[in-house]
Design an enzyme around this catalytic site. Structure first.
Site, PDB file in Angstrom:
ATOM      1  N   GLY A 189       0.770  -1.244   0.000  1.00  0.00           N
ATOM      2  CA  GLY A 189       0.000   0.000   0.000  1.00  0.00           C
ATOM      3  C   GLY A 189       0.792   1.280   0.000  1.00  0.00           C
ATOM      4  O   GLY A 189       0.215   2.357  -0.186  1.00  0.00           O
TER       5      GLY A 189
ATOM      6  N   GLU B 210       3.995  -6.834   1.520  1.00  0.00           N
ATOM      7  CA  GLU B 210       3.801  -7.209   0.119  1.00  0.00           C
ATOM      8  C   GLU B 210       3.508  -5.995  -0.758  1.00  0.00           C
ATOM      9  O   GLU B 210       2.378  -5.799  -1.189  1.00  0.00           O
ATOM     10  CB  GLU B 210       2.706  -8.281  -0.025  1.00  0.00           C
ATOM     11  N   PRO B 211       4.540  -5.204  -1.039  1.00  0.00           N
ATOM     12  CA  PRO B 211       4.365  -4.019  -1.873  1.00  0.00           C
ATOM     13  C   PRO B 211       4.233  -4.366  -3.355  1.00  0.00           C
ATOM     14  O   PRO B 211       4.819  -5.334  -3.836  1.00  0.00           O
ATOM     15  CB  PRO B 211       5.661  -3.246  -1.637  1.00  0.00           C
TER      16      PRO B 211
ATOM     17  N   ARG C  14       2.845  -1.454  -6.087  1.00  0.00           N
ATOM     18  CA  ARG C  14       3.052  -0.172  -6.762  1.00  0.00           C
ATOM     19  C   ARG C  14       4.410   0.478  -6.446  1.00  0.00           C
ATOM     20  O   ARG C  14       5.136   0.885  -7.349  1.00  0.00           O
ATOM     21  CB  ARG C  14       1.939   0.780  -6.316  1.00  0.00           C
TER      22      ARG C  14
ATOM     23  N   ARG D 102      -5.504   3.681 -16.092  1.00  0.00           N
ATOM     24  CA  ARG D 102      -5.641   4.314 -14.782  1.00  0.00           C
ATOM     25  C   ARG D 102      -6.260   5.712 -14.842  1.00  0.00           C
ATOM     26  O   ARG D 102      -7.104   6.038 -14.003  1.00  0.00           O
ATOM     27  CB  ARG D 102      -4.304   4.332 -14.039  1.00  0.00           C
TER      28      ARG D 102
ATOM     29  N   CYS E 239     -11.650   5.565 -29.118  1.00  0.00           N
ATOM     30  CA  CYS E 239     -12.924   6.235 -29.401  1.00  0.00           C
ATOM     31  C   CYS E 239     -13.717   6.410 -28.132  1.00  0.00           C
ATOM     32  O   CYS E 239     -14.692   5.698 -27.877  1.00  0.00           O
ATOM     33  CB  CYS E 239     -13.701   5.435 -30.433  1.00  0.00           C
ATOM     34  N   GLU E 240     -13.292   7.342 -27.322  1.00  0.00           N
ATOM     35  CA  GLU E 240     -13.845   7.594 -25.990  1.00  0.00           C
ATOM     36  C   GLU E 240     -13.372   9.003 -25.668  1.00  0.00           C
ATOM     37  O   GLU E 240     -12.157   9.238 -25.651  1.00  0.00           O
ATOM     38  CB  GLU E 240     -13.093   6.714 -25.027  1.00  0.00           C
TER      39      GLU E 240
ATOM     40  N   TYR F  40       0.296  -1.417 -12.532  1.00  0.00           N
ATOM     41  CA  TYR F  40      -1.092  -1.386 -12.972  1.00  0.00           C
ATOM     42  C   TYR F  40      -1.263  -0.708 -14.327  1.00  0.00           C
ATOM     43  O   TYR F  40      -2.282  -0.061 -14.576  1.00  0.00           O
ATOM     44  CB  TYR F  40      -1.984  -0.734 -11.888  1.00  0.00           C
TER      45      TYR F  40
END
Ligand SMILES: *Cc1c(COP(=O)(O)O)cnc(C)c1O
Length: 462
Positions: A269, A311-312, A314, A351, A382-383, A411
């Site tokens: 985290g 348990e990292p 990111r 993200r 196309c968004e 991620y």
């Protein structure tokens, strides 16, 4: 010296990496430099040359930054926690053979969350004792697979307890840990907060007595530890400091029931720096906080030190990677906004559209040009919401320039899709002037690999 605005905050502080920088506090990979051609170099490789060789867009992963992060976690935990310890990589951040192999070679274990991640990790040569299977809805097949391979299974709910108790045998008990919801609030995006009571993950601690009673009757399940994870991209140290005490209390309860769990896992985290406004603690500071809090809680209760796992994900890999795009079209909406479009977007980095995440960019072939333009960097999907960076301060760009988005190690590839039938980019590892392909670019044939056309739908030629 980099002069783009992305490199210095309003306070004028420079964020160029130095040797003592914690990887999670650096915008760019630690090896980033500007070469005599005014171009960005990472791992000794010129980013423009990498794009020429491997194509665009391109994930560029700096081996030195990744290994430095692994070592800072591992060595800090080892030197500050008085008991046994292990760092495990939350591989959902980026799971592929090469990443698992590099992280594994630094002595880290692996947190995996699906059969596919178990498989990837095993295929990378990681031994099952170093693999921990998480997830809030593991299937019977996933549980069986992980059990037969000899991985540790973090049990999240009653269904998993029942399913696994049917598969495991008393002669060869399953090694399990329990995931609990600690009821700790922290300030992060709602979707990535997991520690508060109203979370889909883990047992409510009030269920512990019932779970322990179940386990007493099921010796095929061997309780070896307890686990909690409170969320992601966290900049405060207090939540993890509090968590130590909560976990040790649960450990005491387990002992009272006659169990001897040897492991406490505090989850991951720790946040990372996506922009100069982000100010996460360093890997060392965070790890010390975790180690001291668990050690102190054990001393207060007179307990032996359990093995401590963190348990990292990111913070371990996020800043080690950049994504290089090629700049394409430009649209000026007078008095409102200028768009520049790049050749990727939400399919290689979902993200921004998912979490409104903010990123910073530099122009890799114009590193010393002044950032004198505000443009919105749009993706090619196309968004309308496919925006990589709203209102980026960049130098004047033209089609063909290389735009580098920083902090894309976590991620990004792992959440990438084929939206609009766009193939996922290639990824390379860079190290000391060499680049190595770790993921091949998907081509048109790859996009059709699983398509099937029933005969009755085949169009007859006229
Ligand atoms: C996602 C996750 C992690 C890693 O979180 P980061 O914020 O990436 O460090 C660790 N443990 C569990 C159980 C997770 O779900």
């Amino acid at each position: 010296m980099l002069t783009t605005e992305t490199q210095s905050s309003q306070t004028g502080r420079q964020y160029l990496p130095t040797e003592t920088t914690a990887p999670n506090q650096s915008l760019l990979p630690l090896t980033a430099q500007v070469n005599p051609y005014d171009r960005l170099e990472v791992g000794g490789c010129d980013v423009q040359d990498l794009v020429n060789q491997w194509g665009s867009p391109l994930y560029i992963l700096d081996e030195e930054t990744l290994r430095t992060a692994c070592r800072q976690y591992r060595d800090t935990l080892y030197s500050t926690y008085p008991g046994e310890s292990q760092v495990i990589y939350a591989s959902k951040a980026w799971s592929c053979l090469a990443v698992c192999a590099m992280v594994g070679s630094e002595g880290l274990g692996f947190d995996v969350v699906s059969g596919g991640e178990v498989y990837t990790t095993l295929q990378a040569g990681i031994s099952p004792e170093d693999i921990y299977l998480h997830g809030n809805n593991k299937s019977a097949e996933e549980l069986k697979y992980a059990y037969e391979q000899g991985c540790t299974i973090i049990i999240d709910n009653w269904l998993e307890l029942h399913l696994l108790s049917e598969v495991a045998t008393e002669n060869n008990p399953a090694q399990i840990m329990l995931r609990l919801t600690p009821g700790i609030e922290c300030h992060t995006h709602e979707y990535i907060r997991t520690g508060h009571i109203d979370s889909k993950f883990g047992f409510d601690p009030s269920q512990l007595p019932e779970v322990f009673t179940f386990l007493q009757k099921h010796p095929q399940l061997n309780l070896i530890g307890l686990h909690a994870h409170i969320g992601s991209q966290i900049f405060e140290r207090q939540p993890h400091q509090d968590l130590g005490g909560v976990l040790v209390n649960w450990l005491q309860t387990a002992l009272d029931y006659g169990f001897k769990p040897q492991i406490l896992n505090v989850g991951g985290g720790l946040g990372m720096r996506y922009t100069e406004q982000d100010d996460p603690p360093s890997i060392k500071e965070w790890t010390q906080t975790v180690a001291q809090s668990v050690a102190k809680a054990c001393e207060d209760q007179g307990l032996d030190y359990p093995k401590l796992i963190c348990e990292p994900g990111r913070s371990l890999i996020g800043t080690a990677c950049i994504t290089a795009y090629t700049v394409g079209s430009r649209k000026v909406v007078p008095d409102i906004r200028t768009y520049i479009a790049v050749d990727g977007g939400m399919s290689d980095n979902p993200r921004p559209i998912t979490y409104e995440s903010v990123y910073r960019a530099v122009i890799a072939n114009k590193m010393s040009a002044a950032a004198n333009e505000t443009v919105t960097v749009a993706g090619k999907h196309c968004e309308s919401g496919d925006v990589v960076i709203p209102d980026a301060r960049l130098p004047q760009t033209e089609a063909g320039d290389i735009l580098v988005v920083m902090g894309t190690g976590a991620y990004n590839y792992s959440m990438a899709s084929n939206y609009n039938r766009i193939g996922r980019p290639a990824a390379v590892v860079v190290n000391q002037g060499e680049s190595y392909l770790i993921i091949e670019r998907e081509n048109y044939q790859d996009l059709l690999r699983k398509d099937r056309l029933p005969d009755r739908l085949v169009r007859k030629s006229q």
